[in-house]
Design a protein around this motif. Structure first.
Motif, PDB file in Angstrom:
ATOM      1  N   GLY A 141       7.359   4.229 -87.858  1.00 57.28           N
ATOM      2  CA  GLY A 141       7.322   3.529 -86.578  1.00 57.28           C
ATOM      3  C   GLY A 141       8.718   3.359 -86.026  1.00 57.28           C
ATOM      4  O   GLY A 141       9.706   3.853 -86.582  1.00 57.28           O
ATOM      5  N   THR A 152       7.277  -4.808 -78.443  1.00 62.72           N
ATOM      6  CA  THR A 152       6.181  -3.923 -78.067  1.00 62.72           C
ATOM      7  C   THR A 152       6.764  -2.687 -77.387  1.00 62.72           C
ATOM      8  O   THR A 152       7.935  -2.693 -76.974  1.00 62.72           O
ATOM      9  CB  THR A 152       5.191  -4.604 -77.087  1.00 62.72           C
ATOM     10  OG1 THR A 152       5.794  -4.666 -75.776  1.00 62.72           O
ATOM     11  CG2 THR A 152       4.826  -6.013 -77.557  1.00 62.72           C
ATOM     12  N   PRO A 153       5.974  -1.618 -77.232  1.00 63.06           N
ATOM     13  CA  PRO A 153       6.488  -0.415 -76.554  1.00 63.06           C
ATOM     14  C   PRO A 153       6.974  -0.679 -75.130  1.00 63.06           C
ATOM     15  O   PRO A 153       7.856   0.037 -74.648  1.00 63.06           O
ATOM     16  CB  PRO A 153       5.271   0.517 -76.563  1.00 63.06           C
ATOM     17  CG  PRO A 153       4.507   0.112 -77.778  1.00 63.06           C
ATOM     18  CD  PRO A 153       4.651  -1.378 -77.835  1.00 63.06           C
ATOM     19  N   SER A 175       3.500   8.151 -75.294  1.00 63.18           N
ATOM     20  CA  SER A 175       2.117   7.828 -75.612  1.00 63.18           C
ATOM     21  C   SER A 175       1.944   6.339 -75.885  1.00 63.18           C
ATOM     22  O   SER A 175       0.986   5.713 -75.414  1.00 63.18           O
ATOM     23  CB  SER A 175       1.674   8.635 -76.838  1.00 63.18           C
ATOM     24  OG  SER A 175       0.337   8.367 -77.171  1.00 63.18           O
ATOM     25  N   LEU A 176       2.883   5.747 -76.625  1.00 59.06           N
ATOM     26  CA  LEU A 176       2.809   4.320 -76.924  1.00 59.06           C
ATOM     27  C   LEU A 176       3.058   3.482 -75.673  1.00 59.06           C
ATOM     28  O   LEU A 176       2.374   2.471 -75.444  1.00 59.06           O
ATOM     29  CB  LEU A 176       3.830   3.949 -78.010  1.00 59.06           C
ATOM     30  CG  LEU A 176       3.340   3.970 -79.456  1.00 59.06           C
ATOM     31  CD1 LEU A 176       2.780   5.328 -79.835  1.00 59.06           C
ATOM     32  CD2 LEU A 176       4.476   3.580 -80.417  1.00 59.06           C
ATOM     33  N   GLN A 179       0.183   2.949 -73.260  1.00 61.55           N
ATOM     34  CA  GLN A 179      -0.795   1.934 -73.643  1.00 61.55           C
ATOM     35  C   GLN A 179      -0.523   0.601 -72.933  1.00 61.55           C
ATOM     36  O   GLN A 179      -1.430  -0.205 -72.749  1.00 61.55           O
ATOM     37  CB  GLN A 179      -0.764   1.712 -75.158  1.00 61.55           C
ATOM     38  CG  GLN A 179      -1.054   2.943 -75.992  1.00 61.55           C
ATOM     39  CD  GLN A 179      -2.505   3.373 -75.911  1.00 61.55           C
ATOM     40  OE1 GLN A 179      -3.402   2.544 -75.874  1.00 61.55           O
ATOM     41  NE2 GLN A 179      -2.724   4.675 -75.873  1.00 61.55           N
ATOM     42  N   LEU A 231       3.282   3.208 -85.444  1.00 59.73           N
ATOM     43  CA  LEU A 231       2.515   4.119 -84.585  1.00 59.73           C
ATOM     44  C   LEU A 231       1.018   3.837 -84.672  1.00 59.73           C
ATOM     45  O   LEU A 231       0.303   3.906 -83.677  1.00 59.73           O
ATOM     46  CB  LEU A 231       2.786   5.571 -84.987  1.00 59.73           C
ATOM     47  CG  LEU A 231       3.992   6.277 -84.376  1.00 59.73           C
ATOM     48  CD1 LEU A 231       5.290   5.539 -84.628  1.00 59.73           C
ATOM     49  CD2 LEU A 231       4.097   7.709 -84.905  1.00 59.73           C
ATOM     50  N   TYR A 234      -1.020   1.474 -82.317  1.00 57.46           N
ATOM     51  CA  TYR A 234      -1.283   1.801 -80.919  1.00 57.46           C
ATOM     52  C   TYR A 234      -2.156   3.032 -80.714  1.00 57.46           C
ATOM     53  O   TYR A 234      -2.662   3.253 -79.618  1.00 57.46           O
ATOM     54  CB  TYR A 234       0.058   1.965 -80.174  1.00 57.46           C
ATOM     55  CG  TYR A 234       0.795   0.666 -80.061  1.00 57.46           C
ATOM     56  CD1 TYR A 234       0.574  -0.196 -78.992  1.00 57.46           C
ATOM     57  CD2 TYR A 234       1.685   0.263 -81.050  1.00 57.46           C
ATOM     58  CE1 TYR A 234       1.230  -1.418 -78.898  1.00 57.46           C
ATOM     59  CE2 TYR A 234       2.352  -0.947 -80.972  1.00 57.46           C
ATOM     60  CZ  TYR A 234       2.114  -1.786 -79.892  1.00 57.46           C
ATOM     61  OH  TYR A 234       2.759  -3.005 -79.815  1.00 57.46           O
ATOM     62  N   SER A 235      -2.325   3.831 -81.755  1.00 57.10           N
ATOM     63  CA  SER A 235      -3.157   5.024 -81.593  1.00 57.10           C
ATOM     64  C   SER A 235      -3.676   5.518 -82.941  1.00 57.10           C
ATOM     65  O   SER A 235      -2.874   5.789 -83.839  1.00 57.10           O
ATOM     66  CB  SER A 235      -2.356   6.142 -80.911  1.00 57.10           C
ATOM     67  OG  SER A 235      -3.109   7.340 -80.862  1.00 57.10           O
TER      68      SER A 235
END
Length: 355
Positions: A141, A152-153, A175-176, A179, A231, A234-235
């Protein structure tokens, strides 16, 4: 993501069984005078015949410098598990082509790799196959000092990321951030090259991609607290296997018994590390004494429960994990075409498999 790039060793002695008159070697390598085969006791002859007359030499190439991802392999050497399976295993460091290239070229029969690398290799026509997941879930991560206040992202906006130049890095960050409807264009990127996380965050970056089992644990020991954005939080598609054990299609086709023997011994080594983390850590340290003892032991205690985690057995791989990540890579234009998932991995050589 230094550990996987980001990611010498002890050699096992051969056990030679000599029939007839002459010198013979016992399990400790001591020379003894052998009696005539005709005068040997039947029980002793039967016991000797169960041992391989000669061990098969094989090599496994690591993905990076030795660390607790590899402990099970060093345990298998130290405890004689490879030898019990008829193998004399040499653990070697990767060359310029990485472990995947060396395995594909036949320079090593086995290698430590990651799902992403095997996926890319197979898309390029490189015939390598994952035969076991070393760790069941992705433990990597984005890490940052707590003083940076990146929780957070979305907090990546306005910050500087220290990377290694791989296309997948920005794809994962984007991608993160998506979200949380954050803007990836607000992230500055700096290539930190060979600099480690601790050096880079004190110099010119705010966050970087790490494996917690090594760099995160090291941060604890240094009393440099970090915020960690995993990672997998979040996905689900980013919960890929890293690292794995790999071999070539040629080995599977021509020497399946060697693949099965190697995997069986490795499984014993990792199970030992699951059951006895500190003892396993000391075996790694014995083989690679230059490693930081406190870090290795602390890392091993953190990582050992995660080798198997919620899987029915160590090494188990799920088709959905391979399919999900390959789909994610394709969606983010990191692959040129769809992966043949079923050709990329196999559970057939794990202990307990019917095949």
């Amino acid at each position: 993501m230094k550990w996987g790039k980001m990611a010498s060793v002890l050699m096992m002695s051969l056990t030679v069984v000599v029939a007839g008159c002459g010198a013979k070697t016992d399990n400790n390598g001591n020379s003894a005078t052998a009696t005539s085969a005709a005068t040997e006791k039947p029980a002793a002859t039967a016991a000797a015949s169960t041992k391989p007359a000669k061990l098969t030499d094989v090599k496994i190439v690591l993905d990076w410098t030795p660390n607790t991802n590899h402990t099970g392999l060093y345990v298998a050497k130290d405890q004689g598990y490879f030898e019990q399976e008829g193998l004399n295993v040499e653990i070697i460091q990767p060359g310029d082509g990485g472990s995947e290239g060396m395995v594909a070229a036949g320079k090593a029969e086995f290698g430590v790799s990651v799902q992403e690398s095997i996926t890319n290799a197979r898309i390029q026509g490189v015939p390598i196959v994952s035969i076991a997941a070393i760790i069941q879930h992705n433990t990597s991560g984005f890490a940052s000092p707590v003083s940076k206040n990146i929780k957070t992202p979305k907090d990546f906006e306005g910050k500087t990321y220290g990377g290694y130049g791989a296309p997948v890095e920005m794809a994962v960050i984007e991608s993160l951030m998506q979200q949380e409807k954050a803007n990836v264009s607000k992230v500055k990127v700096v290539n930190i090259g060979s600099a480690d996380y601790f050096t880079a965050v004190k110099r010119d970056i705010d966050f970087s991609w790490i494996y917690y089992a090594w760099t995160g644990v090291d941060a604890e020991l240094r009393n440099e607290p970090i915020n960690m954005i995993y990672l997998t939080k979040y996905s689900d598609k980013l919960d890929y296997y890293t690292p794995v054990l790999a071999t070539s299609e040629k080995m599977i086709k021509e020497k399946p018994e060697i693949v099965k023997a190697f995997t069986a011994a490795a499984a014993k080594g990792y199970q030992f590390a699951i059951d006895k983390p500190e003892e396993a850590a000391n075996m790694l340290l014995k083989a690679v004494p230059d490693l930081d003892k406190k870090l290795v032991i602390a890392s091993q205690k953190w990582l050992s429960p995660k080798y198997k985690d919620d899987a029915p057995r160590w090494g188990e791989q799920k088709r959905a994990v391979w399919d999900n990540y390959a789909t994610w890579m394709l969606d983010h234009k990191l692959l040129e075409k769809k992966l043949d998932v079923d050709a990329a991995f196999t559970n057939d050589f794990l202990p307990g498999s019917k095949k």
